[in-house]
Enzyme design. Sequence first.
Site, short mmCIF file in Angstrom:
data_model
loop_
_atom_site.label_atom_id
_atom_site.label_comp_id
_atom_site.label_asym_id
_atom_site.label_seq_id
_atom_site.Cartn_x
_atom_site.Cartn_y
_atom_site.Cartn_z
N GLU A 397 -13.81 -71.27 -22.91
CA GLU A 397 -13.62 -71.73 -21.54
C GLU A 397 -14.89 -71.58 -20.71
O GLU A 397 -15.25 -72.48 -19.95
CB GLU A 397 -12.45 -70.98 -20.88
CG GLU A 397 -11.05 -71.41 -21.33
CD GLU A 397 -10.67 -70.94 -22.72
OE1 GLU A 397 -11.43 -70.13 -23.30
OE2 GLU A 397 -9.62 -71.36 -23.24
N HIS A 464 1.45 -67.03 -20.44
CA HIS A 464 1.56 -68.49 -20.35
C HIS A 464 2.40 -68.88 -19.13
O HIS A 464 3.01 -69.94 -19.12
CB HIS A 464 2.22 -69.08 -21.61
CG HIS A 464 1.35 -69.04 -22.82
ND1 HIS A 464 1.11 -67.89 -23.53
CD2 HIS A 464 0.65 -70.02 -23.44
CE1 HIS A 464 0.31 -68.18 -24.55
NE2 HIS A 464 0.03 -69.45 -24.52
#
Length: 658
Positions: A397, A464
């Site tokens: 990322e 998540h």
Amino acid sequence: MNYNNSNLKTIDLIDLFTDMLRSRLIEEKMLILLRQGKISKWFSGIGQEAISVGVTKSLDSDEFILPMHRNLGVFTTRNIPLSKLFSQWQGKYSGFTKGRDRSFHFGSIKYNIVGMISHLGPQLGVADGIALHQKINKTNKVTAVFTGDGGTSEGDFHEALNVASVWSLPVLFCIENNGYGLSTETKEQYNCKNLADKAIGYGMESHIIDGNNIVEVYTKISEIVKSIRKKPRPVLIEFLTFRMRGHEEASGTKYVPDKLLKKWSLKDPIINFENYLISNEILNYKDVADIKSLIKEDINSNLEIAYKEKFPNPDIDYEIADVFKKFKFKITSPNKNKTNIRFIDAISEGLDESMKKYNSLVIMGQDIAQYGGVFKITEGFVDKYGKERVRNTPICESSIIEVAMGLSICDTKSIVELQFGDFITSGFNPVVNYLAKSYYRWGQNADIVLRMPCGAGVGAGPFHSQTNEAWFTKTPGLKVVYPAFPFDAKGLLISSIEDPNPVLFFEHKALYRSIRQDVPEGYYNLPLGKACNLTYGDDLTIITYGAPVHKALEIINKIDTHTFDLIDLRSLCPLDKNAIISSVKKTGKAIILQEDSMFGGLASEISSIIMENCFEYLDAPVIRVASLDTPIPFEKGLEDQYLPYDRFEIELNKLLNY
Ligand SMILES: Cc1ncc(C[n+]2csc(CCOP(=O)(O)OP(=O)(O)O)c2C)c(N)n1
């Protein structure tokens, strides 16, 4: 030192010498000014000049270089006006940062230089982004980026090398191995024989070069650069050199053994080269003295100019107005034809319309190409727009967000899909330190949208399910958008892409397939920073955003004894304070509902805004309702308890009866 194998012309040799000398003489002057308190910190590159000068001379002036704190020679070899450099170090308005950042923390597109941020590693990924632009546009240009040996331990280094290798990006990665990272010697920094060997693991070519020998640096790098231009690929260079002064002037060199300093002082890149030029009758003593006095004159006259320059005039409005790049929003009205689509389709359409409008726009993310992304939002895009513009990325990322920054430096818009918004933590540093601060620091905007699939209620557990917008609304320089309906999602996503500033675009996963709406076909946009009243009423104001908007609607639809102003904020930064204040002044009661956990969340900020602006209009305390201050549990019963909805209904009724 062996300079004899060079086929360089006399003029080139003298040029290389003069450029190294200029850098050295400026530093010597700055060390005096530092002691006089006329400049702030100084990071010395004395002894390392051959690297900065040799690399810069090997590149064309329109090829980007991303230097570090010891690379004065890059700036001076690119002929940046010295008065502007000196103004920068003195914090003058006419420096490169209007007094907002110090030392070498700036870039200049005019000179194709992009300076570092303090965190050292991020610029390696930014170089990848610039090189990606060069590669996509087949410009045959090379991008050079510097790091110290210490910086090679940072994740950014490894991610940047990996991405560059996987994508065959034309980047020259330059490690200046100068023996120390602050006070820590290399054997405590890494445990391999040569830093150059790290290239093997990434499937990349590497070379070790004597960083104190200007002829070796210049001839070898020139050769390598030529070959990268022909066949775009990354190459890792380990320059062997030594840091002759302290990490920064105040920290000294007590921890450096004398014999090391002695050994390396014999390898001084300038003295040795000067002796070579004199003994080979390329220059004589008088020539050298003349060159020195010309440089000194130049330094002194430019210093005089810089001294006369003004310090910035502190002006709150001016500073605040300079956090974002100015941009004139032009409304594109929606088409009359509408189709009933899901939230997820609206996002997909917003992306598709933008890919059509901006033919250089790049989307990057994990598994987004053939696979279409884990939520299938970009399904079919790679066939339509090709692999160059719809890019599967390795799992890194930080580096990909840095790549996006590099693209923006080259005037190219990009979108990064975080597979789940939770994983932004692995790219947090470039978001809050690079993207957010770049425009304010030196006028370089970050034309980037980070798409953040987020939120709980889907049994996905602590990693998540987060809705972490408050990490970013806290950081000046970022825009944060958080739609609740398909119409808004499409129009606001299009506007976020139009906006030249960094935008975090939150997409609540629970809405993806559950919420439908008639949405206009084709391209339309909506202004950022405008809230929307979903219902109007007199008894109470409900302020919320994202998935809780739908829960609030459900709950108030069951109440027919009272009427409400239900405000869907839609965008959190900029925040529509007027919509909040004018509604609360009318109703006299406010409740704020957020899915994020309570402490330090946006509800607290909004509550304060109401207290400060509507105190005399309030008939009851402002109430915040939020998720529990725990991580998000996975099991349904626990998750339901974590979420704020049962508590919201209770608090709403209490407030109505207050
Ligand atoms: C992420 C981060 N951690 C720590 C620091 C503090 N720091 C600044 S420079 C430096 C040493 C860097 O060493 P190296 O990369 O070898 O470069 P050199 O200074 O030797 O040229 C450290 C620890 C920092 N700026 N950023």
